[in-house]
Design a protein around this motif. Structure first.
Motif, PDB file in Angstrom:
ATOM      1  N   GLU A   1      82.811 -54.848  -6.674  1.00 42.65           N
ATOM      2  CA  GLU A   1      81.899 -54.902  -7.810  1.00 42.65           C
ATOM      3  C   GLU A   1      80.952 -53.718  -7.857  1.00 42.65           C
ATOM      4  OE1 GLU A   1      80.084 -58.643  -7.014  1.00 42.65           O
ATOM      5  OE2 GLU A   1      81.653 -59.780  -7.976  1.00 42.65           O
ATOM      6  N   ALA A   2      80.771 -53.018  -6.739  1.00 45.88           N
ATOM      7  CA  ALA A   2      79.812 -51.922  -6.693  1.00 45.88           C
ATOM      8  C   ALA A   2      80.526 -50.597  -6.950  1.00 45.88           C
ATOM      9  CB  ALA A   2      79.129 -51.883  -5.332  1.00 45.88           C
ATOM     10  N   HIS A   3      79.862 -49.710  -7.708  1.00 48.92           N
ATOM     11  CA  HIS A   3      80.424 -48.392  -7.964  1.00 48.92           C
ATOM     12  C   HIS A   3      79.302 -47.424  -8.292  1.00 48.92           C
ATOM     13  CE1 HIS A   3      80.276 -50.359 -11.947  1.00 48.92           C
ATOM     14  NE2 HIS A   3      80.086 -49.135 -12.437  1.00 48.92           N
ATOM     15  N   VAL A   4      79.648 -46.152  -8.352  1.00 49.60           N
ATOM     16  CA  VAL A   4      78.692 -45.088  -8.650  1.00 49.60           C
ATOM     17  C   VAL A   4      78.889 -44.625 -10.085  1.00 49.60           C
ATOM     18  CG1 VAL A   4      78.027 -42.715  -8.112  1.00 49.60           C
ATOM     19  CG2 VAL A   4      78.548 -44.314  -6.259  1.00 49.60           C
TER      20      VAL A   4
ATOM     21  N   PHE B   1      73.760 -46.551  -8.540  1.00 48.35           N
ATOM     22  CA  PHE B   1      74.761 -47.544  -8.173  1.00 48.35           C
ATOM     23  C   PHE B   1      74.779 -48.620  -9.251  1.00 48.35           C
ATOM     24  CE2 PHE B   1      73.044 -46.295  -3.856  1.00 48.35           C
ATOM     25  CZ  PHE B   1      74.092 -45.443  -3.564  1.00 48.35           C
ATOM     26  N   TYR B   2      75.957 -49.198  -9.446  1.00 46.66           N
ATOM     27  CA  TYR B   2      76.090 -50.272 -10.425  1.00 46.66           C
ATOM     28  C   TYR B   2      76.805 -51.451  -9.780  1.00 46.66           C
ATOM     29  CZ  TYR B   2      74.371 -47.616 -14.376  1.00 46.66           C
ATOM     30  OH  TYR B   2      73.556 -46.919 -15.228  1.00 46.66           O
ATOM     31  N   HIS B   3      76.373 -52.641 -10.178  1.00 42.61           N
ATOM     32  CA  HIS B   3      76.954 -53.883  -9.679  1.00 42.61           C
ATOM     33  C   HIS B   3      77.180 -54.784 -10.875  1.00 42.61           C
ATOM     34  CE1 HIS B   3      76.829 -57.940  -7.750  1.00 42.61           C
ATOM     35  NE2 HIS B   3      77.504 -57.324  -6.809  1.00 42.61           N
TER      36      HIS B   3
ATOM     37  N   ARG C   1      72.803 -51.614 -13.480  1.00 41.15           N
ATOM     38  CA  ARG C   1      72.236 -50.697 -12.504  1.00 41.15           C
ATOM     39  C   ARG C   1      71.669 -51.494 -11.327  1.00 41.15           C
ATOM     40  NH1 ARG C   1      67.163 -47.761 -11.570  1.00 41.15           N
ATOM     41  NH2 ARG C   1      67.688 -45.809 -10.496  1.00 41.15           N
ATOM     42  N   TRP C   2      71.977 -51.035 -10.150  1.00 43.92           N
ATOM     43  CA  TRP C   2      71.596 -51.746  -8.926  1.00 43.92           C
ATOM     44  C   TRP C   2      70.808 -50.799  -8.038  1.00 43.92           C
ATOM     45  CZ3 TRP C   2      75.502 -53.009  -4.450  1.00 43.92           C
ATOM     46  CH2 TRP C   2      74.859 -53.788  -3.473  1.00 43.92           C
ATOM     47  N   VAL C   3      69.494 -51.037  -7.926  1.00 45.11           N
ATOM     48  CA  VAL C   3      68.662 -50.295  -6.986  1.00 45.11           C
ATOM     49  C   VAL C   3      68.756 -51.034  -5.651  1.00 45.11           C
ATOM     50  CG1 VAL C   3      66.351 -49.468  -6.440  1.00 45.11           C
ATOM     51  CG2 VAL C   3      67.132 -49.506  -8.820  1.00 45.11           C
TER      52      VAL C   3
ATOM     53  N   TYR D   1      65.139 -43.594  -8.068  1.00 43.76           N
ATOM     54  CA  TYR D   1      66.005 -43.542  -6.885  1.00 43.76           C
ATOM     55  C   TYR D   1      67.036 -44.661  -6.909  1.00 43.76           C
ATOM     56  CZ  TYR D   1      62.819 -40.034  -5.177  1.00 43.76           C
ATOM     57  OH  TYR D   1      62.074 -38.886  -5.063  1.00 43.76           O
ATOM     58  N   ALA D   2      68.209 -44.356  -6.347  1.00 45.11           N
ATOM     59  CA  ALA D   2      69.302 -45.329  -6.339  1.00 45.11           C
ATOM     60  C   ALA D   2      69.100 -46.416  -5.294  1.00 45.11           C
ATOM     61  CB  ALA D   2      70.622 -44.613  -6.088  1.00 45.11           C
ATOM     62  N   GLY D   3      68.272 -46.139  -4.303  1.00 45.86           N
ATOM     63  CA  GLY D   3      68.017 -47.121  -3.269  1.00 45.86           C
ATOM     64  C   GLY D   3      66.726 -46.831  -2.541  1.00 45.86           C
ATOM     65  N   LEU D   4      66.172 -47.844  -1.905  1.00 43.49           N
ATOM     66  CA  LEU D   4      64.951 -47.749  -1.112  1.00 43.49           C
ATOM     67  C   LEU D   4      65.222 -48.476   0.199  1.00 43.49           C
ATOM     68  CD1 LEU D   4      63.095 -48.734  -4.256  1.00 43.49           C
ATOM     69  CD2 LEU D   4      62.477 -46.618  -3.090  1.00 43.49           C
ATOM     70  N   TRP D   5      65.356 -47.676   1.262  1.00 40.08           N
ATOM     71  CA  TRP D   5      65.796 -48.228   2.537  1.00 40.08           C
ATOM     72  C   TRP D   5      64.707 -48.057   3.589  1.00 40.08           C
ATOM     73  CZ3 TRP D   5      71.526 -46.175   3.176  1.00 40.08           C
ATOM     74  CH2 TRP D   5      72.283 -46.620   2.079  1.00 40.08           C
ATOM     75  N   LEU D   6      64.487 -49.117   4.366  1.00 45.08           N
ATOM     76  CA  LEU D   6      63.506 -49.109   5.444  1.00 45.08           C
ATOM     77  C   LEU D   6      64.195 -48.892   6.779  1.00 45.08           C
ATOM     78  CD1 LEU D   6      61.315 -52.195   4.394  1.00 45.08           C
ATOM     79  CD2 LEU D   6      61.032 -49.785   3.717  1.00 45.08           C
ATOM     80  N   LEU D   7      63.649 -47.957   7.557  1.00 43.95           N
ATOM     81  CA  LEU D   7      64.188 -47.630   8.870  1.00 43.95           C
ATOM     82  C   LEU D   7      63.115 -47.877   9.938  1.00 43.95           C
ATOM     83  CD1 LEU D   7      65.786 -44.150   8.045  1.00 43.95           C
ATOM     84  CD2 LEU D   7      66.765 -46.430   7.674  1.00 43.95           C
ATOM     85  N   PRO D   8      63.514 -48.125  11.171  1.00 40.80           N
ATOM     86  CA  PRO D   8      62.516 -48.298  12.229  1.00 40.80           C
ATOM     87  C   PRO D   8      61.844 -46.964  12.538  1.00 40.80           C
ATOM     88  CG  PRO D   8      64.721 -48.280  13.161  1.00 40.80           C
ATOM     89  CD  PRO D   8      64.899 -48.299  11.670  1.00 40.80           C
ATOM     90  N   LYS D   9      60.614 -47.024  13.007  1.00 37.53           N
ATOM     91  CA  LYS D   9      59.914 -45.800  13.390  1.00 37.53           C
ATOM     92  C   LYS D   9      60.645 -45.126  14.538  1.00 37.53           C
ATOM     93  CE  LYS D   9      55.210 -47.064  11.965  1.00 37.53           C
ATOM     94  NZ  LYS D   9      53.818 -47.292  12.431  1.00 37.53           N
ATOM     95  N   ALA D  10      60.745 -43.801  14.435  1.00 41.61           N
ATOM     96  CA  ALA D  10      61.418 -43.048  15.482  1.00 41.61           C
ATOM     97  C   ALA D  10      60.622 -43.135  16.778  1.00 41.61           C
ATOM     98  CB  ALA D  10      61.572 -41.591  15.065  1.00 41.61           C
TER      99      ALA D  10
END
Length: 221
Positions: free
Chosen positions: A30-33, A38-40, A44-46, A210-219
């Motif tokens: 279902e997901a594509h660019v 991104f689209y689902h 539009r899928w953020v 933005y197409a996405g917003l991702w959280l990462l652990p602190k380095a």
């Protein structure tokens, strides 16, 4: 909506004939660019996402679905069970192969490509000629940008840190850009992490682009 279905049948043959049933498994991609997004299901899928271990996601599975938050996982304890369960119940996954040794990541990539709910993959540097093989799966394939220099290697999307974005970096051609923020993600529920993604979007200039917003652990130092 689940991404995975199992069809069973006997092709019209009665069970008491002793003919084993036939099983067919299908996954719906279902997901594509499309351009920079991104689209689902044609919307539009953020993609709001956060790094988590497979074991943690399994223990909070319903909460991740309810928060509409996508786990970013690597191969480790619990990954096999998570791949199966996420496919059955339709929880999309992002799998990060970018730090895996070359001799391991391709085999892991092939394994993930068999699961319809594995929607995105972050890959390490590869030869341009190999990219078409990677792109030939249903996975949407991206790369992380390590500096303000634009990646030479091909990708379907690019992952860029908040620090690089604040230098005024811009993509030199059209493709989805995912923004990442390093923060304290430990001891937070999926609902709280989703709120942190929303705050991240609000903190960015033109955050809605933005197409996405991702959280990462602190380095760690």
């Amino acid at each position: 909506m689940p991404n995975y279905y199992e069809l069973r049948g006997l092709h019209g043959i009665p069970e008491n004939f002793g003919i084993p049933e036939v099983q067919t498994r299908i996954g719906l991609r279902e997901a594509h660019v499309r351009r920079e997004s991104f689209y689902h299901e044609d919307r539009r899928w953020v993609v709001r996402a956060c790094v988590a271990s497979p074991v943690k996601v399994l223990s909070e599975f319903d909460q991740w679905q309810k928060a509409d938050l996508v786990p970013i996982v690597t191969f480790g304890q619990g990954i096999d069970d998570l791949l199966k369960r996420s496919m059955e119940f339709g929880l999309p996954l992002i799998v990060n192969f970018s730090m895996q040794p070359e001799k391991h990541w391709w085999k892991q990539f092939v394994t993930c490509s068999r699961f319809a709910s594995t929607s995105f993959a972050l890959i390490p540097p590869i030869e341009n000629s190999d990219f078409e093989s990677v792109r030939g799966t249903h996975l949407i394939v991206g790369r992380s940008l390590d500096s303000s220099a634009y990646p030479i290697q091909p990708a379907q999307f690019v992952v860029v840190s908040e620090g690089i974005l604040r230098t005024g970096w811009n993509a030199d051609h059209r493709l989805p850009v995912v923004a990442t923020r390093e923060c304290d993600i430990e001891d937070h529920s999926p609902a709280e992490l989703r709120t942190m993604c929303d705050q991240f979007q609000a903190d960015l200039d033109h955050g809605a682009d933005y197409a996405g917003l991702w959280l990462l652990p602190k380095a760690t130092s």
